[in-house]
Design a protein around this motif. Structure first.
Motif, short mmCIF file in Angstrom:
data_model
loop_
_atom_site.label_atom_id
_atom_site.label_comp_id
_atom_site.label_asym_id
_atom_site.label_seq_id
_atom_site.Cartn_x
_atom_site.Cartn_y
_atom_site.Cartn_z
N ALA A 63 0.84 -1.20 0.00
CA ALA A 63 0.00 0.00 0.00
C ALA A 63 0.88 1.25 0.00
O ALA A 63 0.58 2.25 -0.67
CB ALA A 63 -0.92 -0.01 1.21
N GLY A 64 2.00 1.19 0.75
CA GLY A 64 2.94 2.31 0.76
C GLY A 64 3.55 2.54 -0.61
O GLY A 64 3.70 3.69 -1.06
N VAL A 67 0.98 4.33 -2.70
CA VAL A 67 0.90 5.76 -2.38
C VAL A 67 2.09 6.50 -3.00
O VAL A 67 1.94 7.61 -3.53
CB VAL A 67 0.85 5.97 -0.85
N VAL A 70 1.30 6.99 -6.67
CA VAL A 70 0.33 8.08 -6.89
C VAL A 70 1.01 9.44 -6.73
O VAL A 70 0.79 10.36 -7.52
CB VAL A 70 -0.86 7.93 -5.92
N ALA A 71 1.88 9.58 -5.73
CA ALA A 71 2.59 10.84 -5.54
C ALA A 71 3.48 11.15 -6.73
O ALA A 71 3.53 12.30 -7.21
CB ALA A 71 3.43 10.78 -4.26
#
Length: 148
Positions: A63-64, A67, A70-71
């Protein structure tokens, strides 16, 4: 447990190859092979293999990574839009400096006329100063030399 066993086996095999290479009197190559062979054992001993295995099978770690992706995607999108509009930070700063009214002094655009910069004196057409004749004679000599 399997990773530690594989790491130890790879290190042992590499050290065996290094020993055979050293037996053949190729010490420099044997030393280099031994250095590479010790890396898996060092990774197992420091716990890096266990950490990597725990990270690979952890839902929170993935999940990290999502993220982070996405960043990165948002960052690259803003860069693409900024390039398309032609407005980088440097260009905006330059435009802001140019837009300021006090960027140039009001008197800076006026021509600076000193006391001796009045209208040019008229000289007779046939007479030129000596320094000017020398300059033109050099130029004329060069032009004649080239046939012009």
């Amino acid at each position: 447990m399997i990773a530690e066993t594989i790491g130890a086996a790879v290190s042992a095999a590499g050290l065996g190859i290094a020993a055979i290479t050293a037996y053949r009197k190729r010490f420099l190559a044997a030393t280099r092979i031994a250095a590479y062979a010790l890396i898996p054992a060092a990774l197992v001993m420091t716990g890096l293999v266990k950490w990597a295995a725990n990270t690979a099978f952890s839902l929170t770690a993935w999940a990290g990574f999502g993220v982070l992706a996405v960043a990165w995607l948002l960052f690259m999108t803003t860069r693409a839009v900024e390039r398309r509009t032609g407005g980088s930070r440097k260009e905006r700063r330059a435009a802001a400096r140019a837009a300021r009214e006090d960027a140039v002094e009001p008197a800076a655009s006026a021509p600076s006329l000193g006391p001796g910069a009045g209208p040019a004196e008229r000289r007779p057409a046939g007479k030129r100063p000596a320094a000017q004749e020398d300059d033109f004679s050099d130029i004329e000599a060069i032009l004649k030399k080239h046939g012009i």
